[in-house]
Scaffold this motif. Sequence first.
Motif, PDB file in Angstrom:
ATOM      1  N   VAL A 122       0.919  -1.153  -0.197  1.00  0.00           N
ATOM      2  CA  VAL A 122       0.049  -0.016   0.018  1.00  0.00           C
ATOM      3  C   VAL A 122       1.044   1.400  -0.065  1.00  0.00           C
ATOM      4  N   ALA A 123       1.970   1.259   0.911  1.00  0.00           N
ATOM      5  CA  ALA A 123       2.950   2.272   1.057  1.00  0.00           C
ATOM      6  C   ALA A 123       3.562   2.522  -0.465  1.00  0.00           C
ATOM      7  N   ILE A 124       4.030   1.457  -0.764  1.00  0.00           N
ATOM      8  CA  ILE A 124       5.045   1.721  -2.193  1.00  0.00           C
ATOM      9  C   ILE A 124       3.763   2.274  -3.489  1.00  0.00           C
ATOM     10  N   LEU A 125       2.564   1.714  -3.457  1.00  0.00           N
ATOM     11  CA  LEU A 125       1.560   1.968  -4.377  1.00  0.00           C
ATOM     12  C   LEU A 125       1.431   3.639  -4.408  1.00  0.00           C
ATOM     13  N   ILE A 126       1.285   4.013  -3.026  1.00  0.00           N
ATOM     14  CA  ILE A 126       0.989   5.528  -2.844  1.00  0.00           C
ATOM     15  C   ILE A 126       2.191   6.331  -3.224  1.00  0.00           C
ATOM     16  N   VAL A 127       3.261   6.005  -2.913  1.00  0.00           N
ATOM     17  CA  VAL A 127       4.621   6.646  -3.631  1.00  0.00           C
ATOM     18  C   VAL A 127       4.597   6.535  -4.930  1.00  0.00           C
ATOM     19  N   LYS A 128       4.583   5.418  -5.555  1.00  0.00           N
ATOM     20  CA  LYS A 128       4.790   5.152  -6.880  1.00  0.00           C
ATOM     21  C   LYS A 128       3.434   6.053  -7.857  1.00  0.00           C
ATOM     22  N   GLU A 129       2.386   5.830  -7.430  1.00  0.00           N
ATOM     23  CA  GLU A 129       1.338   6.289  -8.247  1.00  0.00           C
ATOM     24  C   GLU A 129       1.157   8.060  -7.898  1.00  0.00           C
ATOM     25  N   SER A 130       1.544   8.622  -6.684  1.00  0.00           N
ATOM     26  CA  SER A 130       1.873   9.713  -6.487  1.00  0.00           C
ATOM     27  C   SER A 130       2.891  10.449  -7.383  1.00  0.00           C
ATOM     28  N   PHE A 131       4.035   9.808  -7.652  1.00  0.00           N
ATOM     29  CA  PHE A 131       5.029  10.133  -8.433  1.00  0.00           C
ATOM     30  C   PHE A 131       4.488  10.163  -9.935  1.00  0.00           C
TER      31      PHE A 131
END
Length: 184
Positions: A102-111
């Motif tokens: 979930v954390a990686i998804l948030i970072v990746k998709e925010s970028f």
Amino acid sequence: MMNTKLKKQVFTIPNLLTFLRFVLLGVFMVLYLNAETKTDKYVAIVVLAVGFLTDFFDGFIARRFDMISDLGKALDPIADKLSHGVIMLCLVTKHRLMILLVAILIVKESFMAVMGIRNMTRGIVNQAKWFGKICTAILFIALIALLVFDFSSLWANTIIIFCAAIMLWSLAMYVVFFFKQEKK
């Protein structure tokens, strides 16, 4: 009031199927989180599967009947990422390590969102790259497997860590891609 041309671009069959997918994600989440039996869980998974079928059919219909729209091009990847996020959030209740994804998804998709918006203001529209498509496919397969099968904690955590590595690799590839694009 919407003009007729705009209505024809928004209310296409493919876009309506994508809107249905958003609704089905909500239904899936409610059913899955309230499942008390394996049957309840499988009913939720069937609802999710119907949502995935809409994803297949919206693209097929859009291409086959020349109903491709800019809205559809934007909504489809949003629906994919929302699907990932909803499934991950549901799986957090079963596998604590899922919070890492979930954390990686948030970072990746925010970028990706920031860079996509930045590029659009410069007149550049990027499509998904091969490494992003590989990441999406692996993630979908892994998440569905975690939903359907009762893996031991060791196997579930191994799958989650593998997905985390794939997501980080995809993010790194996109960072390199956007960095090269900035240099042009």
